[in-house]
Write a protein that holds these residues in place. Structure first.
Motif, short mmCIF file in Angstrom:
data_model
loop_
_atom_site.label_atom_id
_atom_site.label_comp_id
_atom_site.label_asym_id
_atom_site.label_seq_id
_atom_site.Cartn_x
_atom_site.Cartn_y
_atom_site.Cartn_z
N LYS A 236 -1.03 -5.60 -1.41
CA LYS A 236 -2.64 -4.34 -0.50
C LYS A 236 -2.68 -3.03 -1.13
O LYS A 236 -2.61 -2.06 -1.80
CB LYS A 236 -3.09 -4.86 0.00
N ILE A 237 -1.44 -2.98 -0.25
CA ILE A 237 -0.66 -1.48 -0.24
C ILE A 237 0.19 -1.29 -1.88
O ILE A 237 -0.47 0.03 -2.36
CB ILE A 237 0.12 -1.15 0.61
N PHE A 238 0.93 -2.00 -2.36
CA PHE A 238 1.61 -1.05 -3.67
C PHE A 238 0.13 -0.75 -4.98
O PHE A 238 -0.42 -0.18 -5.09
CB PHE A 238 1.50 -3.00 -3.84
N THR A 239 -0.67 -2.47 -4.76
CA THR A 239 -1.73 -2.09 -5.62
C THR A 239 -2.50 -1.25 -5.39
O THR A 239 -3.26 -0.13 -6.08
CB THR A 239 -3.09 -2.91 -5.38
N MET A 240 -2.97 -0.32 -4.39
CA MET A 240 -3.93 1.11 -3.71
C MET A 240 -3.25 2.40 -4.55
O MET A 240 -4.02 2.91 -4.96
CB MET A 240 -4.33 1.02 -2.38
N VAL A 241 -2.28 2.09 -4.12
CA VAL A 241 -0.88 3.59 -5.06
C VAL A 241 -0.98 3.14 -6.73
O VAL A 241 -1.08 4.17 -7.13
CB VAL A 241 0.92 3.62 -4.32
N TYR A 242 -0.70 1.61 -6.94
CA TYR A 242 -0.93 2.09 -8.19
C TYR A 242 -2.20 2.15 -8.70
O TYR A 242 -2.22 2.19 -10.34
CB TYR A 242 -0.54 0.15 -8.95
N ILE A 243 -3.30 2.22 -9.09
CA ILE A 243 -4.74 1.99 -8.79
C ILE A 243 -4.74 3.10 -8.94
O ILE A 243 -5.30 4.24 -10.03
CB ILE A 243 -5.65 1.61 -7.95
N ILE A 244 -4.38 4.30 -8.11
CA ILE A 244 -4.31 5.95 -8.10
C ILE A 244 -3.45 6.54 -9.13
O ILE A 244 -3.57 7.21 -9.94
CB ILE A 244 -4.37 6.58 -6.53
#
Length: 117
Positions: free
Chosen positions: A77-85
């Motif tokens: 979930k943390i990786f996905t948040m950074v990945y999206i931004i």
């Protein structure tokens, strides 16, 4: 069908013009790195197949989204948040450069037609 072929021709010529710009090439390489790293992360961390992970990464970067997949782990979930931004900014920058190349090519064609007339 003719309209599709003409649009495809414009897109391909725009891509060739865009690849002549250093910024576009840098953004393109960064997008490839993002797709590769995201695919590897989701394959290892979330247990997705390579094709599913790549599909999720492309859908995420293009802001379409993936309706069926939600990361299961906290790290995911943390990786996905950074990945999206980060990824969305890179992708939109690349699309902006491509649009600029397409518009620039259209303006050149119009000037050339006016000069011939």
């Amino acid at each position: 069908m003719v309209s599709f072929i003409l649009t495809l021709k414009r897109l391909v010529s725009g891509l060739f013009r865009a690849f002549k710009q250093r910024n576009f090439v840098a953004l393109f390489v960064l997008i490839i790195i993002m797709l590769f790293s995201g695919t590897m992360f989701y394959t290892k961390q979330e247990g997705m197949s390579v094709i599913d992970a790549l599909y999720f990464c492309v859908a995420t970067l293009s802001t379409v989204g993936h309706p069926d997949f939600v990361p299961q782990t906290d790290l995911g979930k943390i990786f996905t948040m950074v990945y999206i931004i980060v990824g969305t900014g890179l992708f939109l920058g690349m699309v902006g450069h491509l649009a600029y190349a397409l518009i620039k090519g259209t303006i050149r064609e119009e000037k050339r037609k006016q000069a011939e007339s």
